[in-house]
Design a protein around this motif. Sequence first.
Motif, PDB file in Angstrom:
ATOM      1  N   LYS A  24       0.861  -1.189   0.000  1.00 53.47           N
ATOM      2  CA  LYS A  24       0.000   0.000   0.000  1.00 53.47           C
ATOM      3  C   LYS A  24       0.889   1.227   0.000  1.00 53.47           C
ATOM      4  CE  LYS A  24      -3.691  -2.085   2.730  1.00 53.47           C
ATOM      5  NZ  LYS A  24      -5.017  -1.689   2.327  1.00 53.47           N
ATOM      6  N   PHE A  25       0.367   2.332  -0.543  1.00 51.85           N
ATOM      7  CA  PHE A  25       1.153   3.564  -0.526  1.00 51.85           C
ATOM      8  C   PHE A  25       0.276   4.755  -0.167  1.00 51.85           C
ATOM      9  CE2 PHE A  25      -0.666   3.924  -4.667  1.00 51.85           C
ATOM     10  CZ  PHE A  25      -0.638   5.255  -5.006  1.00 51.85           C
ATOM     11  N   LEU A  26       0.940   5.737   0.414  1.00 52.62           N
ATOM     12  CA  LEU A  26       0.291   6.990   0.774  1.00 52.62           C
ATOM     13  C   LEU A  26       1.086   8.116   0.126  1.00 52.62           C
ATOM     14  CD1 LEU A  26      -1.793   8.554   2.505  1.00 52.62           C
ATOM     15  CD2 LEU A  26      -0.081   8.553   4.330  1.00 52.62           C
ATOM     16  N   PRO A  27       0.496   8.834  -0.840  1.00 57.24           N
ATOM     17  CA  PRO A  27       1.224   9.960  -1.442  1.00 57.24           C
ATOM     18  C   PRO A  27       1.521  11.020  -0.384  1.00 57.24           C
ATOM     19  CG  PRO A  27      -0.711   9.379  -2.752  1.00 57.24           C
ATOM     20  CD  PRO A  27      -0.816   8.641  -1.447  1.00 57.24           C
ATOM     21  N   LEU A  28       2.768  11.474  -0.340  1.00 57.88           N
ATOM     22  CA  LEU A  28       3.171  12.509   0.619  1.00 57.88           C
ATOM     23  C   LEU A  28       3.456  13.841  -0.058  1.00 57.88           C
ATOM     24  CD1 LEU A  28       5.558  10.404   2.887  1.00 57.88           C
ATOM     25  CD2 LEU A  28       3.152  10.987   3.291  1.00 57.88           C
ATOM     26  N   ALA A  29       3.672  13.820  -1.365  1.00 57.41           N
ATOM     27  CA  ALA A  29       3.925  15.049  -2.113  1.00 57.41           C
ATOM     28  C   ALA A  29       3.342  14.889  -3.508  1.00 57.41           C
ATOM     29  CB  ALA A  29       5.421  15.329  -2.202  1.00 57.41           C
ATOM     30  N   GLU A  30       2.885  15.989  -4.064  1.00 56.22           N
ATOM     31  CA  GLU A  30       2.344  15.975  -5.419  1.00 56.22           C
ATOM     32  C   GLU A  30       3.411  15.479  -6.388  1.00 56.22           C
ATOM     33  OE1 GLU A  30      -0.781  16.722  -6.497  1.00 56.22           O
ATOM     34  OE2 GLU A  30      -1.315  16.898  -4.382  1.00 56.22           O
ATOM     35  N   PRO A  31       3.033  14.678  -7.389  1.00 58.43           N
ATOM     36  CA  PRO A  31       4.011  14.247  -8.383  1.00 58.43           C
ATOM     37  C   PRO A  31       4.699  15.444  -9.045  1.00 58.43           C
ATOM     38  CG  PRO A  31       1.969  13.030  -8.627  1.00 58.43           C
ATOM     39  CD  PRO A  31       1.711  14.144  -7.635  1.00 58.43           C
ATOM     40  N   VAL A  32       5.987  15.288  -9.285  1.00 58.86           N
ATOM     41  CA  VAL A  32       6.773  16.291  -9.988  1.00 58.86           C
ATOM     42  C   VAL A  32       7.360  15.631 -11.218  1.00 58.86           C
ATOM     43  CG1 VAL A  32       7.289  17.635  -7.918  1.00 58.86           C
ATOM     44  CG2 VAL A  32       8.797  15.787  -8.573  1.00 58.86           C
ATOM     45  N   SER A  33       7.937  16.406 -12.104  1.00 57.98           N
ATOM     46  CA  SER A  33       8.413  15.848 -13.367  1.00 57.98           C
ATOM     47  C   SER A  33       9.446  14.743 -13.179  1.00 57.98           C
ATOM     48  CB  SER A  33       8.981  16.958 -14.246  1.00 57.98           C
ATOM     49  OG  SER A  33      10.087  17.562 -13.597  1.00 57.98           O
ATOM     50  N   GLY A  35       9.684  12.727 -10.362  1.00 56.96           N
ATOM     51  CA  GLY A  35       9.323  11.725  -9.366  1.00 56.96           C
ATOM     52  C   GLY A  35       8.253  12.189  -8.411  1.00 56.96           C
ATOM     53  N   SER A  36       8.167  11.517  -7.268  1.00 61.79           N
ATOM     54  CA  SER A  36       7.180  11.839  -6.249  1.00 61.79           C
ATOM     55  C   SER A  36       7.667  11.244  -4.925  1.00 61.79           C
ATOM     56  CB  SER A  36       5.813  11.280  -6.637  1.00 61.79           C
ATOM     57  OG  SER A  36       5.900   9.888  -6.861  1.00 61.79           O
ATOM     58  N   ILE A  37       6.937  11.505  -3.859  1.00 63.19           N
ATOM     59  CA  ILE A  37       7.308  10.994  -2.547  1.00 63.19           C
ATOM     60  C   ILE A  37       6.100  10.254  -1.980  1.00 63.19           C
ATOM     61  CG2 ILE A  37       8.052  11.572  -0.215  1.00 63.19           C
ATOM     62  CD1 ILE A  37       9.288  14.129  -1.404  1.00 63.19           C
ATOM     63  N   HIS A  38       6.347   9.010  -1.545  1.00 62.86           N
ATOM     64  CA  HIS A  38       5.280   8.174  -1.001  1.00 62.86           C
ATOM     65  C   HIS A  38       5.756   7.463   0.259  1.00 62.86           C
ATOM     66  CE1 HIS A  38       4.415   8.360  -5.342  1.00 62.86           C
ATOM     67  NE2 HIS A  38       3.158   8.324  -4.958  1.00 62.86           N
ATOM     68  N   LEU A  39       4.797   7.091   1.090  1.00 61.07           N
ATOM     69  CA  LEU A  39       5.052   6.192   2.199  1.00 61.07           C
ATOM     70  C   LEU A  39       4.539   4.837   1.741  1.00 61.07           C
ATOM     71  CD1 LEU A  39       5.789   5.555   5.137  1.00 61.07           C
ATOM     72  CD2 LEU A  39       3.470   6.235   5.760  1.00 61.07           C
ATOM     73  N   LEU A  40       5.421   3.846   1.665  1.00 60.37           N
ATOM     74  CA  LEU A  40       5.060   2.506   1.203  1.00 60.37           C
ATOM     75  C   LEU A  40       5.056   1.563   2.393  1.00 60.37           C
ATOM     76  CD1 LEU A  40       4.625   0.456  -1.163  1.00 60.37           C
ATOM     77  CD2 LEU A  40       7.109   0.169  -1.166  1.00 60.37           C
ATOM     78  N   THR A  41       3.982   0.796   2.527  1.00 57.92           N
ATOM     79  CA  THR A  41       3.925  -0.242   3.547  1.00 57.92           C
ATOM     80  C   THR A  41       3.683  -1.576   2.854  1.00 57.92           C
ATOM     81  OG1 THR A  41       1.556   0.121   3.913  1.00 57.92           O
ATOM     82  CG2 THR A  41       3.070   1.301   5.350  1.00 57.92           C
ATOM     83  N   MET A  42       4.298  -2.629   3.394  1.00 54.37           N
ATOM     84  CA  MET A  42       4.146  -3.959   2.810  1.00 54.37           C
ATOM     85  C   MET A  42       3.923  -4.965   3.925  1.00 54.37           C
ATOM     86  SD  MET A  42       7.071  -3.980  -0.170  1.00 54.37           S
ATOM     87  CE  MET A  42       8.439  -3.830   0.965  1.00 54.37           C
ATOM     88  N   LYS A  43       3.026  -5.907   3.676  1.00 52.81           N
ATOM     89  CA  LYS A  43       2.838  -7.010   4.611  1.00 52.81           C
ATOM     90  C   LYS A  43       4.045  -7.934   4.503  1.00 52.81           C
ATOM     91  CE  LYS A  43      -2.191  -7.219   4.529  1.00 52.81           C
ATOM     92  NZ  LYS A  43      -3.361  -8.021   4.163  1.00 52.81           N
ATOM     93  N   ALA A  44       4.338  -8.654   5.575  1.00 52.68           N
ATOM     94  CA  ALA A  44       5.425  -9.631   5.546  1.00 52.68           C
ATOM     95  C   ALA A  44       5.207 -10.607   4.398  1.00 52.68           C
ATOM     96  CB  ALA A  44       5.489 -10.377   6.874  1.00 52.68           C
ATOM     97  N   GLY A  45       6.261 -10.886   3.662  1.00 50.70           N
ATOM     98  CA  GLY A  45       6.186 -11.821   2.542  1.00 50.70           C
ATOM     99  C   GLY A  45       5.832 -11.186   1.210  1.00 50.70           C
ATOM    100  N   THR A  46       5.542  -9.888   1.193  1.00 48.15           N
ATOM    101  CA  THR A  46       5.214  -9.212  -0.067  1.00 48.15           C
ATOM    102  C   THR A  46       6.441  -9.215  -0.973  1.00 48.15           C
ATOM    103  OG1 THR A  46       3.591  -7.773   0.988  1.00 48.15           O
ATOM    104  CG2 THR A  46       4.479  -7.025  -1.116  1.00 48.15           C
ATOM    105  N   THR A  47       6.223  -9.515  -2.253  1.00 50.92           N
ATOM    106  CA  THR A  47       7.299  -9.505  -3.240  1.00 50.92           C
ATOM    107  C   THR A  47       6.988  -8.478  -4.309  1.00 50.92           C
ATOM    108  OG1 THR A  47       7.767 -11.841  -2.879  1.00 50.92           O
ATOM    109  CG2 THR A  47       8.540 -10.881  -4.947  1.00 50.92           C
ATOM    110  N   ILE A  48       7.947  -7.606  -4.584  1.00 50.79           N
ATOM    111  CA  ILE A  48       7.834  -6.656  -5.685  1.00 50.79           C
ATOM    112  C   ILE A  48       8.838  -7.129  -6.735  1.00 50.79           C
ATOM    113  CG2 ILE A  48       8.110  -4.257  -6.383  1.00 50.79           C
ATOM    114  CD1 ILE A  48       6.395  -3.675  -4.118  1.00 50.79           C
ATOM    115  N   PRO A  49       8.379  -7.445  -7.946  1.00 49.22           N
ATOM    116  CA  PRO A  49       9.298  -7.976  -8.956  1.00 49.22           C
ATOM    117  C   PRO A  49      10.359  -6.967  -9.400  1.00 49.22           C
ATOM    118  CG  PRO A  49       7.057  -7.774  -9.838  1.00 49.22           C
ATOM    119  CD  PRO A  49       7.018  -7.332  -8.415  1.00 49.22           C
ATOM    120  N   ILE A  50      11.406  -7.478 -10.020  1.00 42.40           N
ATOM    121  CA  ILE A  50      12.473  -6.642 -10.560  1.00 42.40           C
ATOM    122  C   ILE A  50      11.847  -5.597 -11.483  1.00 42.40           C
ATOM    123  CG2 ILE A  50      14.493  -6.637 -12.066  1.00 42.40           C
ATOM    124  CD1 ILE A  50      15.115  -9.449 -10.983  1.00 42.40           C
TER     125      ILE A  50
END
Length: 87
Positions: A24-33, A35-50
């Motif tokens: 899950k993510f929470l945007p912390l700053a408006e997107p800029v050209s 990039g952007s800034i987010h708070l990312l949370t993941m449950k144990a065992g979550t896999t984000i692919p390459i």
Amino acid sequence: MSEQTFIQTDFELPLDIEQFPGAKFLPLAEPVSQGSIHLLTMKAGTTIPIHTHPCDEYVYVMNGVVETGGKSCSAGIFWFLIPNFQY
């Protein structure tokens, strides 16, 4: 900028990332050209692919452990990646 913005992150509802179940993510700053800034949370065992990002990526582990690039990163670890770095 003439005003300040405050976000109480423990009261805001993060958004599901459909393609990454358990993340899950929470945007912390408006997107800029570049990039952007987010708070990312993941449950144990979550896999984000390459994947890559078209801009710099900065990561700070607040709690738990994140496995990335063959390294185990625990709370207090900060790292950054250059654009288009595949990990």
